[in-house]
Design a protein around this motif. Structure first.
Motif, PDB file in Angstrom:
ATOM      1  N   VAL A 181       1.087  -1.323  -0.031  1.00  0.00           N
ATOM      2  CA  VAL A 181       0.060   0.233   0.053  1.00  0.00           C
ATOM      3  C   VAL A 181       0.914   1.029  -0.292  1.00  0.00           C
ATOM      4  CG1 VAL A 181      -1.683   1.232   1.090  1.00  0.00           C
ATOM      5  CG2 VAL A 181      -2.065  -0.830   0.890  1.00  0.00           C
ATOM      6  N   LEU A 182       0.709   2.450  -1.496  1.00  0.00           N
ATOM      7  CA  LEU A 182       0.628   3.492  -0.783  1.00  0.00           C
ATOM      8  C   LEU A 182       0.071   4.279  -0.940  1.00  0.00           C
ATOM      9  CD1 LEU A 182       3.180   5.433  -2.376  1.00  0.00           C
ATOM     10  CD2 LEU A 182       2.270   4.696  -4.244  1.00  0.00           C
ATOM     11  N   LYS A 183       0.870   5.722   0.472  1.00  0.00           N
ATOM     12  CA  LYS A 183       0.423   6.698   0.479  1.00  0.00           C
ATOM     13  C   LYS A 183       0.404   7.632  -0.350  1.00  0.00           C
ATOM     14  CE  LYS A 183      -1.657   8.872   4.724  1.00  0.00           C
ATOM     15  NZ  LYS A 183      -1.366   9.293   5.812  1.00  0.00           N
ATOM     16  N   VAL A 203     -14.017   7.951  -6.498  1.00  0.00           N
ATOM     17  CA  VAL A 203     -13.966   9.600  -6.551  1.00  0.00           C
ATOM     18  C   VAL A 203     -12.551   9.958  -7.227  1.00  0.00           C
ATOM     19  CG1 VAL A 203     -13.083  10.931  -4.272  1.00  0.00           C
ATOM     20  CG2 VAL A 203     -15.502   9.196  -3.944  1.00  0.00           C
ATOM     21  N   SER A 204     -11.456   9.412  -6.396  1.00  0.00           N
ATOM     22  CA  SER A 204     -10.325   9.775  -6.988  1.00  0.00           C
ATOM     23  C   SER A 204      -9.420   9.595  -8.462  1.00  0.00           C
ATOM     24  CB  SER A 204      -9.052   8.681  -5.847  1.00  0.00           C
ATOM     25  OG  SER A 204      -9.156   8.896  -5.080  1.00  0.00           O
ATOM     26  N   GLY A 205     -10.312   9.200  -9.242  1.00  0.00           N
ATOM     27  CA  GLY A 205     -10.755   9.306 -10.730  1.00  0.00           C
ATOM     28  C   GLY A 205     -10.864  10.084 -12.037  1.00  0.00           C
ATOM     29  N   LYS A 227     -20.505   5.421 -11.177  1.00  0.00           N
ATOM     30  CA  LYS A 227     -20.725   5.341  -9.799  1.00  0.00           C
ATOM     31  C   LYS A 227     -20.643   4.516  -9.335  1.00  0.00           C
ATOM     32  CE  LYS A 227     -23.326   9.452  -9.963  1.00  0.00           C
ATOM     33  NZ  LYS A 227     -22.659  11.142  -9.811  1.00  0.00           N
ATOM     34  N   LYS A 228     -20.369   4.782  -7.412  1.00  0.00           N
ATOM     35  CA  LYS A 228     -20.297   3.623  -7.011  1.00  0.00           C
ATOM     36  C   LYS A 228     -21.532   2.963  -6.161  1.00  0.00           C
ATOM     37  CE  LYS A 228     -15.124   3.710  -5.986  1.00  0.00           C
ATOM     38  NZ  LYS A 228     -14.548   4.281  -5.125  1.00  0.00           N
ATOM     39  N   GLN A 229     -22.219   4.535  -5.576  1.00  0.00           N
ATOM     40  CA  GLN A 229     -23.470   4.764  -4.939  1.00  0.00           C
ATOM     41  C   GLN A 229     -24.799   4.860  -5.967  1.00  0.00           C
ATOM     42  OE1 GLN A 229     -22.646   7.005  -1.835  1.00  0.00           O
ATOM     43  NE2 GLN A 229     -20.983   5.300  -1.108  1.00  0.00           N
ATOM     44  N   PHE A 283     -10.031  -5.816  -3.056  1.00  0.00           N
ATOM     45  CA  PHE A 283      -9.379  -6.989  -2.277  1.00  0.00           C
ATOM     46  C   PHE A 283      -8.724  -5.735  -1.060  1.00  0.00           C
ATOM     47  CE2 PHE A 283      -9.822  -9.040  -6.085  1.00  0.00           C
ATOM     48  CZ  PHE A 283     -10.300 -10.446  -5.704  1.00  0.00           C
ATOM     49  N   THR A 284      -8.017  -4.464  -1.352  1.00  0.00           N
ATOM     50  CA  THR A 284      -7.571  -3.603  -0.592  1.00  0.00           C
ATOM     51  C   THR A 284      -7.829  -3.614   0.197  1.00  0.00           C
ATOM     52  OG1 THR A 284      -6.055  -2.819  -2.640  1.00  0.00           O
ATOM     53  CG2 THR A 284      -6.373  -1.734  -0.526  1.00  0.00           C
ATOM     54  N   LYS A 285      -9.337  -3.277   0.018  1.00  0.00           N
ATOM     55  CA  LYS A 285     -10.587  -2.863   1.381  1.00  0.00           C
ATOM     56  C   LYS A 285     -10.973  -3.750   2.099  1.00  0.00           C
ATOM     57  CE  LYS A 285     -10.697   2.028  -0.547  1.00  0.00           C
ATOM     58  NZ  LYS A 285     -11.191   3.436  -0.574  1.00  0.00           N
ATOM     59  N   GLY A 286     -11.060  -5.082   0.744  1.00  0.00           N
ATOM     60  CA  GLY A 286     -12.355  -5.933   1.876  1.00  0.00           C
ATOM     61  C   GLY A 286     -14.269  -5.362   1.357  1.00  0.00           C
ATOM     62  N   ASN A 344      -5.354  -4.605  -8.504  1.00  0.00           N
ATOM     63  CA  ASN A 344      -5.938  -6.092  -9.193  1.00  0.00           C
ATOM     64  C   ASN A 344      -6.252  -6.079 -10.457  1.00  0.00           C
ATOM     65  OD1 ASN A 344      -4.204  -7.967  -6.945  1.00  0.00           O
ATOM     66  ND2 ASN A 344      -5.477  -6.818  -5.524  1.00  0.00           N
ATOM     67  N   GLY A 345      -6.861  -4.890 -10.826  1.00  0.00           N
ATOM     68  CA  GLY A 345      -7.439  -4.431 -11.546  1.00  0.00           C
ATOM     69  C   GLY A 345      -8.807  -4.635 -11.479  1.00  0.00           C
ATOM     70  N   GLU A 346      -9.729  -5.337 -10.474  1.00  0.00           N
ATOM     71  CA  GLU A 346     -11.075  -4.785 -10.703  1.00  0.00           C
ATOM     72  C   GLU A 346     -11.416  -4.083 -10.640  1.00  0.00           C
ATOM     73  OE1 GLU A 346     -13.352  -7.333  -8.470  1.00  0.00           O
ATOM     74  OE2 GLU A 346     -11.618  -8.565  -9.530  1.00  0.00           O
ATOM     75  N   GLU A 395       0.904   2.539 -11.713  1.00  0.00           N
ATOM     76  CA  GLU A 395       0.408   1.034 -11.401  1.00  0.00           C
ATOM     77  C   GLU A 395       1.312   0.299 -10.216  1.00  0.00           C
ATOM     78  OE1 GLU A 395       1.130  -0.778 -15.278  1.00  0.00           O
ATOM     79  OE2 GLU A 395       2.189  -2.460 -14.238  1.00  0.00           O
ATOM     80  N   LYS A 396       0.370  -0.503  -9.644  1.00  0.00           N
ATOM     81  CA  LYS A 396       1.567  -1.403  -9.187  1.00  0.00           C
ATOM     82  C   LYS A 396       2.003  -2.795  -9.644  1.00  0.00           C
ATOM     83  CE  LYS A 396      -0.755  -1.248  -5.322  1.00  0.00           C
ATOM     84  NZ  LYS A 396      -1.976  -1.426  -3.672  1.00  0.00           N
ATOM     85  N   SER A 397       2.923  -1.862 -10.589  1.00  0.00           N
ATOM     86  CA  SER A 397       3.735  -3.787 -11.189  1.00  0.00           C
ATOM     87  C   SER A 397       3.375  -5.153 -10.990  1.00  0.00           C
ATOM     88  CB  SER A 397       4.358  -2.969 -11.699  1.00  0.00           C
ATOM     89  OG  SER A 397       4.282  -1.906 -12.890  1.00  0.00           O
TER      90      SER A 397
HETATM   91  P1  G4P Z   1      -8.793  -2.551  -8.293  1.00  0.00           P
HETATM   92  O1  G4P Z   1      -9.540  -2.399  -8.764  1.00  0.00           O
HETATM   93  O2  G4P Z   1      -7.013  -2.694  -8.568  1.00  0.00           O
HETATM   94  O3  G4P Z   1      -8.521  -4.290  -7.950  1.00  0.00           O
HETATM   95  O4  G4P Z   1      -8.194  -2.372  -7.262  1.00  0.00           O
HETATM   96  P2  G4P Z   1      -8.765  -2.414  -5.197  1.00  0.00           P
HETATM   97  O5  G4P Z   1      -9.629  -3.315  -5.019  1.00  0.00           O
HETATM   98  O6  G4P Z   1      -7.115  -3.758  -4.536  1.00  0.00           O
HETATM   99  O7  G4P Z   1      -7.778  -1.155  -4.603  1.00  0.00           O
HETATM  100  C1  G4P Z   1      -9.295  -0.491  -4.444  1.00  0.00           C
HETATM  101  C2  G4P Z   1      -9.206   0.603  -3.559  1.00  0.00           C
HETATM  102  O8  G4P Z   1      -7.696   1.110  -2.987  1.00  0.00           O
HETATM  103  C3  G4P Z   1      -9.423   2.036  -5.344  1.00  0.00           C
HETATM  104  O9  G4P Z   1      -9.972   3.278  -4.321  1.00  0.00           O
HETATM  105  C4  G4P Z   1      -8.047   1.748  -5.213  1.00  0.00           C
HETATM  106  O10 G4P Z   1      -7.543   2.925  -6.486  1.00  0.00           O
HETATM  107  C5  G4P Z   1      -7.612   2.180  -4.385  1.00  0.00           C
HETATM  108  N1  G4P Z   1      -6.453   1.677  -4.348  1.00  0.00           N
HETATM  109  C6  G4P Z   1      -5.239  -0.110  -4.602  1.00  0.00           C
HETATM  110  N2  G4P Z   1      -4.125   0.478  -4.380  1.00  0.00           N
HETATM  111  C7  G4P Z   1      -4.348   1.316  -3.465  1.00  0.00           C
HETATM  112  C8  G4P Z   1      -2.564   1.820  -2.588  1.00  0.00           C
HETATM  113  O11 G4P Z   1      -1.766   0.874  -2.752  1.00  0.00           O
HETATM  114  N3  G4P Z   1      -2.799   2.911  -2.807  1.00  0.00           N
HETATM  115  C9  G4P Z   1      -4.034   4.276  -2.319  1.00  0.00           C
HETATM  116  N4  G4P Z   1      -3.794   4.952  -1.893  1.00  0.00           N
HETATM  117  N5  G4P Z   1      -5.021   3.470  -2.987  1.00  0.00           N
HETATM  118  C10 G4P Z   1      -4.665   1.487  -3.585  1.00  0.00           C
HETATM  119  P3  G4P Z   1     -11.195   3.675  -4.227  1.00  0.00           P
HETATM  120  O12 G4P Z   1     -12.136   2.488  -3.178  1.00  0.00           O
HETATM  121  O13 G4P Z   1     -12.217   3.262  -5.339  1.00  0.00           O
HETATM  122  O14 G4P Z   1     -10.947   4.886  -3.351  1.00  0.00           O
HETATM  123  P4  G4P Z   1     -11.980   6.001  -4.563  1.00  0.00           P
HETATM  124  O15 G4P Z   1     -11.293   6.367  -5.255  1.00  0.00           O
HETATM  125  O16 G4P Z   1     -13.037   5.855  -4.080  1.00  0.00           O
HETATM  126  O17 G4P Z   1     -10.893   7.429  -3.870  1.00  0.00           O
END
Ligand code: G4P
Length: 193
Positions: free
Chosen positions: A19-21, A59-61, A80-82, A99-102, A129-131, A155-157
């Motif tokens: 995870v990169l902040k 949101v962040s895109g 939209k996510k909601q 997968f990152t957030k479960g 993970n490209g979800e 990209e987390k390669s």
């Molecule tokens: P995936 O779509 O590529 O499979 O990614 P994953 O489900 O694992 O990631 C879910 C959320 O976490 C996405 O944001 C993604 O951008 C963010 N994320 C994944 N890895 C990292 C990381 O290393 N650092 C940070 N800062 N974010 C990461 P999201 O829930 O859609 O957030 P937002 O766009 O609403 O801010």
């Protein structure tokens, strides 16, 4: 994109080996100047690709996608996510599991905003993970449009997102490719742009 790499090195924090902040310029506070440069960079790369719409995921895109769309002179569609009361009529949905957030959510597109005539550039901040990108691409294709490429800021390669997208025939253009993360350590490999 050298300036994005530099910014990640100066302000980004590797919280773990995965995870990169980057909250101080992308995910929480946003640097409009950097987003503008990112938009111009994607637009220059895709200028001859006949893009008719940019599509992103809230949101962040949104911030980089707005500047990309402006530079290309096309509208931006935000997936939209909601669900909301203003989403009506013919909507397309796909379930995304992070997968990152479960967590999981229904990614939603009102069909009226993407048509079979559209040639779309998808923009998002992270590729893990490209979800999310896979879900976005599925919705765009379900609406009948074609996809020119998927533009990613970071990209987390070392995760499987890129290979998954490429296996499905999508072109991935990442501004920064992180090859390794470890506490206090961030390494890059050659990026696409
Ligand atoms: P995936 O779509 O590529 O499979 O990614 P994953 O489900 O694992 O990631 C879910 C959320 O976490 C996405 O944001 C993604 O951008 C963010 N994320 C994944 N890895 C990292 C990381 O290393 N650092 C940070 N800062 N974010 C990461 P999201 O829930 O859609 O957030 P937002 O766009 O609403 O801010």
């Amino acid at each position: 994109m050298k300036s994005l790499e530099d910014r990640i090195l100066s302000e980004g924090k590797a919280l773990s080996d995965s995870v990169l902040k980057v909250n101080s310029f992308i995910n929480h506070m946003v640097d409009p100047k950097l987003m503008h440069e990112i938009g111009d960079t994607f637009a220059a790369y895709y200028k001859d690709s006949s893009i008719t719409k940019v599509v992103t995921i809230e949101v962040s895109g949104i911030a980089p996608a707005v500047y990309t769309a402006e530079a290309l002179g096309v509208p931006l569609v935000i997936l939209k996510k909601q669900t909301s009361k203003t989403l009506s009529g013919d909507v397309l949905q796909t379930n995304i599991t992070s997968f990152t957030k479960g967590t999981s959510y229904e990614l939603t597109l009102e069909r009226a905003y993407v048509s079979p005539e559209d040639h779309v550039l998808i923009i998002d901040d992270f590729l893990a993970n490209g979800e999310a990108a896979t879900g976005a691409a599925c919705l765009v294709q379900e609406a009948g449009a074609s996809i020119a490429g998927i533009g990613i800021l970071i990209e987390k390669s070392f995760q499987r997102g890129r290979s998954r997208l490429e296996k499905n025939g999508y072109k991935v253009t990442s501004l920064v490719r992180v090859s390794k993360l470890a506490k206090g350590k961030i390494e890059f490999m050659q990026a696409d742009i």
